[in-house]
Enzyme design. Structure first.
Site, PDB file in Angstrom:
ATOM      1  N   ASN A 148      36.529  38.095  43.912  1.00  0.00           N
ATOM      2  CA  ASN A 148      37.507  37.020  44.115  1.00  0.00           C
ATOM      3  C   ASN A 148      37.015  35.697  43.549  1.00  0.00           C
ATOM      4  O   ASN A 148      37.769  34.963  42.911  1.00  0.00           O
ATOM      5  CB  ASN A 148      37.811  36.849  45.611  1.00  0.00           C
ATOM      6  CG  ASN A 148      38.847  37.828  46.101  1.00  0.00           C
ATOM      7  OD1 ASN A 148      39.673  38.325  45.352  1.00  0.00           O
ATOM      8  ND2 ASN A 148      38.803  38.116  47.387  1.00  0.00           N
ATOM      9  N   ASP A 194      43.223  41.246  44.296  1.00  0.00           N
ATOM     10  CA  ASP A 194      44.363  42.047  44.758  1.00  0.00           C
ATOM     11  C   ASP A 194      44.554  43.283  43.876  1.00  0.00           C
ATOM     12  O   ASP A 194      44.819  44.379  44.379  1.00  0.00           O
ATOM     13  CB  ASP A 194      45.649  41.220  44.756  1.00  0.00           C
ATOM     14  CG  ASP A 194      45.690  40.181  45.864  1.00  0.00           C
ATOM     15  OD1 ASP A 194      44.808  40.201  46.758  1.00  0.00           O
ATOM     16  OD2 ASP A 194      46.607  39.332  45.835  1.00  0.00           O
ATOM     17  N   GLU A 204      38.758  44.016  52.724  1.00  0.00           N
ATOM     18  CA  GLU A 204      38.375  45.056  51.764  1.00  0.00           C
ATOM     19  C   GLU A 204      37.839  46.299  52.461  1.00  0.00           C
ATOM     20  O   GLU A 204      37.131  47.096  51.858  1.00  0.00           O
ATOM     21  CB  GLU A 204      37.353  44.507  50.761  1.00  0.00           C
ATOM     22  CG  GLU A 204      36.000  44.185  51.324  1.00  0.00           C
ATOM     23  CD  GLU A 204      35.870  42.792  51.939  1.00  0.00           C
ATOM     24  OE1 GLU A 204      34.737  42.409  52.232  1.00  0.00           O
ATOM     25  OE2 GLU A 204      36.878  42.095  52.138  1.00  0.00           O
ATOM     26  N   HIS A 256      41.730  35.538  43.049  1.00  0.00           N
ATOM     27  CA  HIS A 256      42.317  36.393  44.078  1.00  0.00           C
ATOM     28  C   HIS A 256      43.349  37.367  43.518  1.00  0.00           C
ATOM     29  O   HIS A 256      43.505  38.465  44.050  1.00  0.00           O
ATOM     30  CB  HIS A 256      42.922  35.538  45.201  1.00  0.00           C
ATOM     31  CG  HIS A 256      41.877  34.857  46.010  1.00  0.00           C
ATOM     32  ND1 HIS A 256      41.227  35.467  47.049  1.00  0.00           N
ATOM     33  CD2 HIS A 256      41.346  33.619  45.917  1.00  0.00           C
ATOM     34  CE1 HIS A 256      40.344  34.647  47.573  1.00  0.00           C
ATOM     35  NE2 HIS A 256      40.389  33.503  46.900  1.00  0.00           N
ATOM     36  N   ASP A 259      34.040  50.185  52.372  1.00  0.00           N
ATOM     37  CA  ASP A 259      34.093  48.755  52.130  1.00  0.00           C
ATOM     38  C   ASP A 259      33.768  48.509  50.653  1.00  0.00           C
ATOM     39  O   ASP A 259      32.765  49.033  50.144  1.00  0.00           O
ATOM     40  CB  ASP A 259      33.072  48.055  53.026  1.00  0.00           C
ATOM     41  CG  ASP A 259      33.259  46.563  53.073  1.00  0.00           C
ATOM     42  OD1 ASP A 259      34.176  46.118  53.793  1.00  0.00           O
ATOM     43  OD2 ASP A 259      32.503  45.848  52.416  1.00  0.00           O
TER      44      ASP A 259
END
Length: 174
Positions: free
Chosen positions: A42, A51, A77, A47, A34
């Site tokens: 973010n 990404d 994630e 965002h 994770d």
């Protein structure tokens, strides 16, 4: 494309589950990873940058896989790595190598550099498990132990969460 995560290009949860053997997984290892504080990435950078971090992370792991390993984005994630015929010691070494590589990863986005770290939980199948869900639950519990103990760590369901800072070696009492 139904088996591929559209953003990262790695397998998705459905594909990953299909890679797991139906029986006889004793001696195999499952790793759950994770990205640490991904929501902060973010929120701070946007965002699009989040990404880019996911793609860079997936590329880094994909380049470090052995033949026969299966790697996928499980959602958000969170990523999974299936290591067939891998002892806990070997799996821990692989996970720690990945953790260190991610710790060195820098993602350039919109003129800024984003540092990344991951928490990793692993579980090795003993043969007593009745389902993959049981092994996932053990790996997930180890992941949460790594997060609880400070993140950017590898934890096994049989070991306390540890991370080796450069000059420190941790020992367990016998």
């Amino acid at each position: 494309s139904a088996d591929t995560d559209a953003l990262t290009g790695v397998g998705n949860r459905r594909w990953f589950l299909a890679q797991l053997p139906r029986a006889s997984w004793q001696g195999d290892c499952l790793i759950v990873m994770d990205l640490d504080h991904f929501k902060r990435i973010n929120d701070r950078y946007g965002h699009h940058t989040g990404d880019q971090v996911l793609v860079a992370f997936a590329d880094l792991v994909r380049k470090n896989l052995r033949g026969g390993d299966s790697f996928a984005r499980l959602g958000g994630e969170e990523f999974g790595l299936y290591l067939p015929r891998t002892s806990e010691t070997q799996a821990f070494a692989i996970a720690e190598r990945l953790r260190r590589a991610v710790e060195e990863l820098r993602v350039a986005s919109s003129g800024q550099t984003v540092a990344v770290s991951i928490s990793i939980g692993l579980a090795t199948a003993s043969g007593a498990e009745r389902s993959w869900e049981a092994l996932f639950n053990r790996a997930d519990a180890a992941l949460y132990a790594a997060k609880r103990d400070g993140r950017n760590r590898v934890a096994s369901d049989a070991e306390p969460a540890v991370s080796e800072p450069p000059a420190v070696i941790l020992h367990r009492a016998s």
